[in-house]
Design an enzyme around this catalytic site. Structure first.
Site, PDB file in Angstrom:
ATOM      1  N   HIS A   1       0.871  -1.183   0.000  1.00  0.00           N
ATOM      2  CA  HIS A   1       0.000   0.000   0.000  1.00  0.00           C
ATOM      3  C   HIS A   1       0.911   1.236   0.000  1.00  0.00           C
ATOM      4  CE1 HIS A   1      -2.831   2.902   1.827  1.00  0.00           C
ATOM      5  NE2 HIS A   1      -3.794   2.073   1.474  1.00  0.00           N
TER       6      HIS A   1
ATOM      7  N   ASP B   1       2.823  -4.978   8.145  1.00  0.00           N
ATOM      8  CA  ASP B   1       1.613  -4.175   8.026  1.00  0.00           C
ATOM      9  C   ASP B   1       0.430  -5.139   8.101  1.00  0.00           C
ATOM     10  OD1 ASP B   1      -0.623  -2.917   7.101  1.00  0.00           O
ATOM     11  OD2 ASP B   1       0.306  -2.000   5.340  1.00  0.00           O
TER      12      ASP B   1
ATOM     13  N   LYS C   1     -10.605  -0.925  10.352  1.00  0.00           N
ATOM     14  CA  LYS C   1     -10.731  -2.110   9.490  1.00  0.00           C
ATOM     15  C   LYS C   1     -11.017  -3.357  10.317  1.00  0.00           C
ATOM     16  CE  LYS C   1      -7.453  -0.182   6.153  1.00  0.00           C
ATOM     17  NZ  LYS C   1      -8.149   0.139   4.914  1.00  0.00           N
TER      18      LYS C   1
ATOM     19  N   GLN D   1      -4.655  -5.480   6.836  1.00  0.00           N
ATOM     20  CA  GLN D   1      -5.652  -6.368   6.208  1.00  0.00           C
ATOM     21  C   GLN D   1      -5.587  -7.784   6.754  1.00  0.00           C
ATOM     22  OE1 GLN D   1      -7.978  -5.364   4.147  1.00  0.00           O
ATOM     23  NE2 GLN D   1      -7.229  -3.325   3.647  1.00  0.00           N
TER      24      GLN D   1
ATOM     25  N   CYS E   1      -4.731   2.337  -3.724  1.00  0.00           N
ATOM     26  CA  CYS E   1      -3.489   2.865  -3.123  1.00  0.00           C
ATOM     27  C   CYS E   1      -2.317   1.914  -3.323  1.00  0.00           C
ATOM     28  CB  CYS E   1      -3.653   3.170  -1.636  1.00  0.00           C
ATOM     29  SG  CYS E   1      -4.855   4.425  -1.291  1.00  0.00           S
TER      30      CYS E   1
HETATM   31  N1  PMP Z   1      -1.828  -0.866   4.587  1.00  0.00           N
HETATM   32  C1  PMP Z   1      -2.776  -1.612   4.028  1.00  0.00           C
HETATM   33  C2  PMP Z   1      -2.451  -2.999   3.554  1.00  0.00           C
HETATM   34  C3  PMP Z   1      -4.072  -1.102   3.895  1.00  0.00           C
HETATM   35  O1  PMP Z   1      -5.021  -1.825   3.339  1.00  0.00           O
HETATM   36  C4  PMP Z   1      -4.347   0.213   4.356  1.00  0.00           C
HETATM   37  C5  PMP Z   1      -5.710   0.830   4.196  1.00  0.00           C
HETATM   38  N2  PMP Z   1      -6.312   0.620   2.967  1.00  0.00           N
HETATM   39  C6  PMP Z   1      -3.327   0.932   4.951  1.00  0.00           C
HETATM   40  C7  PMP Z   1      -2.079   0.365   5.040  1.00  0.00           C
HETATM   41  C8  PMP Z   1      -3.551   2.310   5.490  1.00  0.00           C
HETATM   42  O2  PMP Z   1      -4.454   2.253   6.541  1.00  0.00           O
HETATM   43  P1  PMP Z   1      -5.064   3.590   7.180  1.00  0.00           P
HETATM   44  O3  PMP Z   1      -5.586   4.383   6.030  1.00  0.00           O
HETATM   45  O4  PMP Z   1      -6.140   3.077   8.073  1.00  0.00           O
HETATM   46  O5  PMP Z   1      -3.969   4.269   7.900  1.00  0.00           O
END
Ligand code: PMP
Length: 405
Positions: A122, A199, A225, A202, A363
C-alpha cells in the site's frame, strides 16, 4: 457455524436501502462496518465517563485512564505481545508506519543503507520509507511478485544484504488478498539480524495474529478495518527497538521532566504518545476486539474462506472477467477487471443496484503498474456477508457487463 442473522442485527447499517434492497457491502477492505456495541461504548463513554487521561486525580479522570490502559492490555493479549510497553496507540496504520520510518530511520538508517519492501505494498508502506530514504541517502529495494500476486522469494537471501536495515511488508495484500509468508520472511531476515515490520491492516480482521510466534519486530494495524472506530490504530514494537528509537512527536504526556535546558522522556509506551491520546476511540477499539473475539477469529476465518471460494466459483460465470491475484493463500478479497470496460463504470452501475465495491488502484499503484492496468474492481468480504449477496452480486455483474460491452 456462525449465526449470521443474529450477527447482521448487530450492524444496523446493513439494513440501509438507497434504491431497492438492503445494501450489499463488499468494501470491507476500505473500512468495516461497526457493531452497535462499539457505537454504544463510544456514546456511553462520552455521556457518562469522559475526562482527559493521565492528568487529574478526580474520579472521572481515573476511570478514563483505567479504561484506556485496559484497552492497551486487551490489545497486548489480542496480538500476544509480551508487555503493554510494546503497544503504542496511533491514529492508524499510516501513522504507525510513519512513526517507525521516521524514528527508526533517524536512529538506524544512514547513507547507502537499504530498505526492503515488497511489490504488493500500500502507498502508506512505500511513501514514508521514501521520505526517510531521501533524507538519509538510503535506497529502497523491492521483493518482486509473480503474475498470481505472490511474492517471489527465490532471491530473498541476496535482497537481504549487509546494507539492509529493515524489511517492511504486509501480511495480507489489500488489493489482491494474497496472504504473504511473513513468518518465513521474518526468519530469513533475522538470520542476518535485520528487523521486520509487518503491516497487518488487512490481516488482523481475518486471522489470529501472534506477534511472538511471528517474531515480528513491528506490527501495525488500524481500528476501523477491525470493526472499530476511525482515528485509532496500533503500533506494536519489540521493547528493545522502541527503547532505542527517539520520540516521534513532542508534547504533553511523553515527557518525564521538562526544562528550557533539557527534557527527558517518559518510559514506554507514553514516550510515543504525545498530546491528548485518542482515548475514547481506543476504548471503542477494545470493544470491537471483544466483539470479534466473541465471534471467534477461527470461525471468522473459516466462514470468510468459504465465502471467498464460493465467490471465486460464481464469478467465473461473468463474461470477460479477468481475475487479478490468484494465489491459493488468500484472505476474503477478490480483485478483477472486465475486458474492455473501465472499473469505475462497473462500480457506478453496481452502486445503482445497491452494491458497494471499491474500484481503482486501491493505493497500490506499483502493483497496478505490474499488471499494466489503472485499477481493478475489488470485492472484499466480512463475516456479516452472505452467499445470497454473492449470488445477487454475480447476477448484477452479468447485467452490468451486458450493458457495457
Ligand atoms: N496498509 C494496508 C495494507 C491497507 O489496506 C491500508 C488501508 N487501505 C493501509 C495500510 C492504510 O491504513 P489507514 O488508512 O487506516 O492508515
Amino acid at each position: 457455524m456462525l449465526d449470521i442473522d443474529k450477527i447482521r442485527k448487530d450492524f444496523p447499517i446493513l439494513e440501509t436501502v438507497k434504491y431497492k434492497r438492503p445494501i450489499v457491502y463488499f468494501d470491507n477492505g476500505a473500512t468495516t462496518q461497526k457493531p452497535k456495541v462499539v457505537t454504544d461504548t463510544l456514546t456511553n463513554f462520552y455521556l457518562s465517563k469522559n475526562a482527559n487521561i493521565h492528568r487529574a486525580v478526580h474520579f472521572l479522570s481515573q476511570e478514563s485512564t483505567n479504561a484506556y490502559e485496559t484497552a492497551r492490555t486487551t490489545i497486548k493479549s489480542f496480538l500476544n505481545a509480551s508487555s503493554e510497553k510494546e503497544i503504542i496507540f496511533t491514529s492508524g496504520t499510516t501513522e504507525s508506519i510513519n512513526l517507525v520510518a521516521s524514528s527508526f530511520g533517524e536512529r538506524f538508517i544512514f547513507k547507502g543503507d537499504e530498505i526492503l519492501i515488497s511489490e504488493l505494498e500500500h502507498h502508506s508502506n512505500i511513501v514514508p520509507w521514501q521520505f526517510i530514504a531521501e533524507k538519509k541517502g538510503a535506497i529502497i529495494k523491492v521483493i518482486p511478485m509473480n503474475n498470481k500476486g505472490e511474492l517471489i522469494l527465490d532471491n530473498l537471501d541476496n535482497l537481504l544484504s549487509d546494507k539492509t536495515k529493515i524489511v517492511t511488508l504486509n501480511q495480507v495484500s489489500n488489493s489482491l488478498g494474497t496472504i504473504n509468508p511473513v513468518k518465513k520472511i521474518i526468519a530469513a531476515a533475522h538470520k542476518k539480524e535485520i528487523p521486520v515490520l509487518i503491516d497487518g491492516a488487512q490481516s488482523v480482521q481475518h486471522m489470529k495474529v501472534d506477534v511472538q510466534d511471528l517474531d515480528a519486530d513491528f506490527f501495525v494495524f488500524s481500528g476501523h478495518k477491525l470493526y472499530g472506530p476511525t482515528g485509532i490504530g496500533v503500533l506494536y514494537g519489540k521493547e528493545k527497538w522502541l527503547e532505542a528509537m527517539p520520540p516521534y512527536k513532542g508534547g504533553g504526556d511523553m515527557i518525564k521532566k521538562v526544562s528550557f535546558e533539557k527534557t527527558t522522556y517518559a518510559d514506554l509506551p507514553l514516550k510515543f504518545e504525545a498530546g491528548t491520546a485518542n482515548y475514547i476511540d481506543a476504548i471503542g477499539l477494545k470493544s470491537a476486539i471483544d466483539y470479534v473475539q466473541g465471534v471467534g477469529l477461527q470461525n471468522i476465518a473459516e466462514y470468510e474462506n468459504d465465502l471467498l471460494k464460493y465467490a471465486e466459483q460464481k464469478l467465473k460465470e461473468v463474461p470477460n472477467i479477468i481475475f487479478y491475484g490468484t494465489s491459493v493463500n488468500k484472505a476474503a478479497t477478490i480483485s478483477f477487471g472486465i475486458k474492455g470496460v473501465h472499473p469505475t463504470d462497473v462500480g457506478t452501475l453496481l452502486d445503482k443496484l445497491d452494491i458497494a465495491v471499491r474500484t481503482g488502484s486501491h493505493c497500490t499503484q506499483p502493483l497496478m503498474d505490474f499488471y499494466g492496468i489503472s485499477g481493478t474492481i475489488r470485492a472484499s468480504f466480512a463475516f456479516y456477508n452472505m452467499k445470497e449477496e454473492i449470488d445477487y452480486f454475480t447476477e448484477s455483474l452479468k447485467k452490468v457487463v451486458m450493458m457495457l460491452t
